[in-house]
Design a protein around this motif. Structure first.
Motif, mmCIF file in Angstrom:
data_model
loop_
_atom_site.group_PDB
_atom_site.id
_atom_site.type_symbol
_atom_site.label_atom_id
_atom_site.label_comp_id
_atom_site.label_asym_id
_atom_site.label_seq_id
_atom_site.Cartn_x
_atom_site.Cartn_y
_atom_site.Cartn_z
ATOM 1 N N ARG A 213 -8.350 -10.643 1.817
ATOM 2 C CA ARG A 213 -8.479 -11.113 0.435
ATOM 3 C C ARG A 213 -9.600 -12.132 0.253
ATOM 4 N NH1 ARG A 213 -4.103 -13.447 2.756
ATOM 5 N NH2 ARG A 213 -3.788 -15.708 2.556
ATOM 6 N N LYS A 247 -11.557 0.905 1.280
ATOM 7 C CA LYS A 247 -11.448 0.281 -0.045
ATOM 8 C C LYS A 247 -9.992 0.192 -0.480
ATOM 9 C CE LYS A 247 -13.181 0.813 -4.810
ATOM 10 N NZ LYS A 247 -11.904 0.938 -5.539
ATOM 11 N N GLU A 251 -8.067 -3.337 -1.045
ATOM 12 C CA GLU A 251 -7.540 -3.700 -2.367
ATOM 13 C C GLU A 251 -6.059 -4.053 -2.297
ATOM 14 O OE1 GLU A 251 -8.500 -0.510 -5.011
ATOM 15 O OE2 GLU A 251 -10.507 -1.323 -5.446
ATOM 16 N N TYR A 255 -8.468 -7.658 -1.767
ATOM 17 C CA TYR A 255 -9.928 -7.701 -1.917
ATOM 18 C C TYR A 255 -10.377 -6.573 -2.848
ATOM 19 C CZ TYR A 255 -14.877 -8.011 -0.788
ATOM 20 O OH TYR A 255 -16.248 -8.171 -0.877
ATOM 21 N N HIS A 256 -11.095 -6.932 -3.931
ATOM 22 C CA HIS A 256 -11.432 -5.946 -4.962
ATOM 23 C C HIS A 256 -12.933 -5.796 -5.185
ATOM 24 C CE1 HIS A 256 -7.194 -5.568 -6.115
ATOM 25 N NE2 HIS A 256 -7.123 -6.875 -5.946
ATOM 26 N N ASP A 257 -13.733 -6.256 -4.242
ATOM 27 C CA ASP A 257 -15.190 -6.140 -4.381
ATOM 28 C C ASP A 257 -15.795 -5.321 -3.253
ATOM 29 O OD1 ASP A 257 -15.514 -7.743 -6.744
ATOM 30 O OD2 ASP A 257 -15.001 -9.477 -5.518
#
Length: 264
Positions: A213, A247, A251, A255-257
């Motif tokens: 994250r 990904k 997520e 972590y969303h980038d």
């Protein structure tokens, strides 16, 4: 001689955990009270506390004689939980890729200057990569290793591998840290890594990263294919499968980038 020392070693471990449990129950506690509660001498209690303080697990409150637990135990526990969560999440993604490719999948993380496999799904073919959960491999000759290194700066890589000897596992194994850093630069740009027969002759591996994250690469997901079955034109498809899986896992742990994913 070793057997004679075992009871003493076990006793020491029990005392350490006794101190931890006592400090967990009470925010701060003095040596006298702690020694009485654990039925230990003050000198022994003091000796253990000083060692635990040096290791960062215990702190002393100002100028007082009272001690308290630090957050280091929480940090250690959080890391263990993080990897436990990743294995469960990765298994779902790896199972999907396995059904699409029928090839060997690995989840690995960094341990010192090696990678260690946390999870694996075997290929359905008779000709497959030999490996097992818990097995270690060099960081410089594996796709997962390169992915993990790509999250570090070049300076950090040089410091980490300063005392490492590069062993030539095959004729294609990288020979030194300069060659490795040049390879890592490519990994950072393309956001995936390859092992082109660098660890084992006749074996190609491709890997993509998994982030925690905080945006730090904490694991790599790879697919391993014997060269006789590897089709170069299908590389983008393999990379896409791994990056989408990376990904999805990233997520789900916050972590969303995740960087741009290569089109299949």
């Amino acid at each position: 001689m070793e057997k004679e020392n075992q009871p003493e070693a076990v006793s020491s471990v029990l005392k350490v955990f006794g101190i931890i449990e006592a400090l967990a129950e009470q925010k701060e506690i003095g040596i006298t009270e702690l020694a009485q509660r654990l039925m230990m001498s003050k000198s022994t209690t003091y000796r253990f506390l000083q060692t635990m303080k040096t290791l960062g697990f215990v702190s002393q409150e100002g100028e007082t004689e009272k001690y308290t637990l630090t957050l280091k135990l929480f940090e250690v526990g959080a890391k263990a939980l993080e990897y436990a969560d990743i294995i469960g999440l990765a298994n779902h993604e790896m199972s999907y890729i396995s059904r699409q490719t029928n090839e060997t999948l690995h989840l690995g993380t960094l341990d010192g200057t090696e990678i260690i496999y946390l999870h694996k799904i075997d290929s359905g073919y008779n000709l497959r990569m030999y490996s097992r959960i818990g097995r270690r491999n060099p960081i410089y000759s594996t796709a997962i290793g390169k992915v993990l290194l790509s999250g570090l700066t070049n300076k950090e890589i040089r410091e980490l591998l300063a005392d490492l000897t590069f062993v030539k596992h095959t004729s294609k194994t990288l020979e030194n840290i300069d060659q490795l850093i040049e390879e890592i630069e490519k990994v950072r740009k393309q956001h995936y890594a390859e092992d082109n027969e660098e660890q084992e002759p006749g074996l190609r591996c491709v890997a993509a990263p998994i982030y925690n994250r905080f945006g730090r690469i904490i694991a790599g997901l790879s697919i391993s294919i014997p060269t006789i079955r590897f089709e170069e034109e299908k590389l983008p498809q393999l990379v896409n499968l791994l990056q989408v899986a990376g990904k999805n896992i990233s997520e789900q742990i916050g972590y969303h980038d995740y960087p741009e994913i290569l089109a299949p």
